[in-house]
Design an enzyme around this catalytic site. Structure first.
Site, PDB file in Angstrom:
ATOM      1  N   LYS A   1      -2.144  -1.551  -3.865  1.00 30.10           N
ATOM      2  CA  LYS A   1      -3.001  -0.365  -3.829  1.00 30.10           C
ATOM      3  C   LYS A   1      -2.165   0.901  -3.860  1.00 30.10           C
ATOM      4  CE  LYS A   1      -6.163   1.958  -0.757  1.00 30.10           C
ATOM      5  NZ  LYS A   1      -6.658   2.062   0.567  1.00 30.10           N
TER       6      LYS A   1
ATOM      7  N   LYS B   1       0.855  -1.185   0.000  1.00 31.80           N
ATOM      8  CA  LYS B   1       0.000   0.000   0.000  1.00 31.80           C
ATOM      9  C   LYS B   1       0.888   1.229   0.000  1.00 31.80           C
ATOM     10  CE  LYS B   1      -3.674   2.394   2.430  1.00 31.80           C
ATOM     11  NZ  LYS B   1      -4.691   2.317   3.475  1.00 31.80           N
TER      12      LYS B   1
HETATM   13  C1  PBG Z   1      -7.218   3.397   5.216  1.00 29.47           C
HETATM   14  C2  PBG Z   1      -7.633   3.373   3.811  1.00 29.47           C
HETATM   15  C3  PBG Z   1      -7.476   4.397   2.860  1.00 29.47           C
HETATM   16  C4  PBG Z   1      -8.037   3.923   1.677  1.00 29.47           C
HETATM   17  C5  PBG Z   1      -8.541   2.658   1.934  1.00 29.47           C
HETATM   18  N1  PBG Z   1      -8.262   2.321   3.246  1.00 29.47           N
HETATM   19  C6  PBG Z   1      -6.940   5.756   3.016  1.00 29.47           C
HETATM   20  C7  PBG Z   1      -5.512   5.980   3.229  1.00 29.47           C
HETATM   21  O1  PBG Z   1      -4.715   5.058   3.381  1.00 29.47           O
HETATM   22  O2  PBG Z   1      -5.143   7.149   3.291  1.00 29.47           O
HETATM   23  C8  PBG Z   1      -8.075   4.679   0.388  1.00 29.47           C
HETATM   24  C9  PBG Z   1      -9.076   4.190  -0.595  1.00 29.47           C
HETATM   25  C10 PBG Z   1      -9.332   5.109  -1.716  1.00 29.47           C
HETATM   26  O3  PBG Z   1      -8.661   6.140  -1.910  1.00 29.47           O
HETATM   27  O4  PBG Z   1     -10.259   4.801  -2.475  1.00 29.47           O
HETATM   28  N2  PBG Z   1      -8.253   3.000   6.077  1.00 29.47           N
END
Ligand code: PBG
Length: 334
Positions: free
Chosen positions: A256, A204
């Site tokens: 992601k 991520k």
């Molecule tokens: C954290 C989380 C995020 C997203 C999914 N889970 C935000 C981040 O890490 O800042 C982002 C998903 C998206 O942008 O569609 N709980």
């Protein structure tokens, strides 16, 4: 005589192209992320994500039924509590908004499956503190305001157990704390939830493409998440993160965002012997919607191409805010 090789032969008409397509989209491969907000009495539009809403607890069941009817493979739930605190207590509260939404989704899915009106879908929960903390970080903070990895782990473990108890089939730790998969696996097993699976957000990245999500969850975050989420420059490290999560017991791994990390996705898919997911995030959604709203690209074409590209790169499962809509298109095309 040299033969002129003609790959175009397989592109001559739609039936031929359809037959030879290497990658196909199926509703069952898609997961719909959904936002449920406590204390609102009507769904609340998210300006930067046209077509996506923060659901009220009353509007949420209808959207779950639509996803079921369209045949999507799963839903990923995010909760937005009315009250936040430094510890993110609403996330571990057995009666917190996310747990309530999970119970609702569980009972809708179970009753439709029992009635034979749908094939069901997989209920997933985001296991992270950022929606629940008043500082907006994914973990608890130490006395110097830094995200405290090891103090966060037991909170994630407790959160995952509450999510399992509320009916999640899958918990999805997305906070990028080292060791999160292992502690969650242990806690789930100890609590008797050996069958609850872990979808690890393994690679991520700290991404500008999460921008609209911050609006979607009313994020309180100041600053950034660069001390825990990955640096966009690093591909090999993405493979390492996936390996670590697999060693800790992850049942599925995720990359992601998706679109700007297709190389990482391909590398992780190549080396993993579990299903691989990719999350087409809020900014990817917003860009296509904005360009389409201006008439600059063909909306449906761009959506399908973007998701097909993610599948082609190696994702078995794609999280996308268009899941229900795409599923309906696919059903109409079939
Ligand atoms: C954290 C989380 C995020 C997203 C999914 N889970 C935000 C981040 O890490 O800042 C982002 C998903 C998206 O942008 O569609 N709980």
């Amino acid at each position: 005589m040299t033969v002129l090789l003609r790959p175009r032969r397989l592109r001559t008409n739609p039936a031929m192209r359809r037959l030879v397509a290497e990658t196909r989209l199926h509703a069952r491969d898609l997961v719909l992320p959904m936002f449920v907000k406590e204390g609102i009495d009507a769904p609340h539009p998210i300006a930067s994500m046209p077509g996506v809403v923060q659901h009220s607890e009353a509007s949420f069941p209808g959207a779950v039924r639509e996803a079921l009817a369209a045949g999507v493979g799963g839903i990923m739930l995010f909760g937005i509590p009315a009250v936040r605190d430094a510890a993110g207590s609403a996330g571990t509260d057995p009666d917190g908004v996310l747990q309530r939404a999970l119970r609702t989704a569980r009972s809708i899915v179970d009753s439709e499956v029992a009635a034979g009106t749908s094939q069901g879908l997989v209920v997933m929960a985001d296991t992270c503190l950022d929606e629940f903390t008043d500082h907006g970080h994914c973990g608890v903070l130490d006395d110097q305001g830094r995200v405290d990895n090891d103090a966060t782990l037991p909170v994630y473990a407790a959160m995952a157990v509450e999510q399992a108890r509320a009916g999640a089939d899958v918990v999805a730790p997305s906070g990028m704390m080292d060791g999160q998969v292992a502690v969650i696996r242990d806690a789930l097993d100890d609590a008797g939830f050996g069958d609850v699976a872990i979808l690890a957000y393994s690679a991520k990245y700290a991404s500008a493409f999460y921008g609209p999500f911050r609006e979607a969850v009313d994020s309180a975050l100041q600053g950034d998440r660069r001390t825990y989420q990955m640096d966009a420059a690093n591909g090999r490290e993405g493979e390492r993160e996936a390996d670590i999560d697999l060693a800790e017991g992850a049942d599925m791994v995720m990359v992601k965002p998706a679109g700007s990390y297709l190389d990482v996705l391909a590398r992780v898919a190549e080396r993993s012997d579990v299903p691989v997911a990719a999350y087409q995030v809020s900014g990817e959604y917003a860009m296509i919607e904005a360009a389409a709203a201006n008439g600059w690209i063909d909306r449906r074409g761009a959506i399908l191409e973007s998701v097909l590209g993610i599948r082609r790169a190696g994702a078995n499962v794609v999280l996308t805010y268009w899941a229900t809509e795409i599923a309906a298109w696919l059903a109409a095309d079939a």
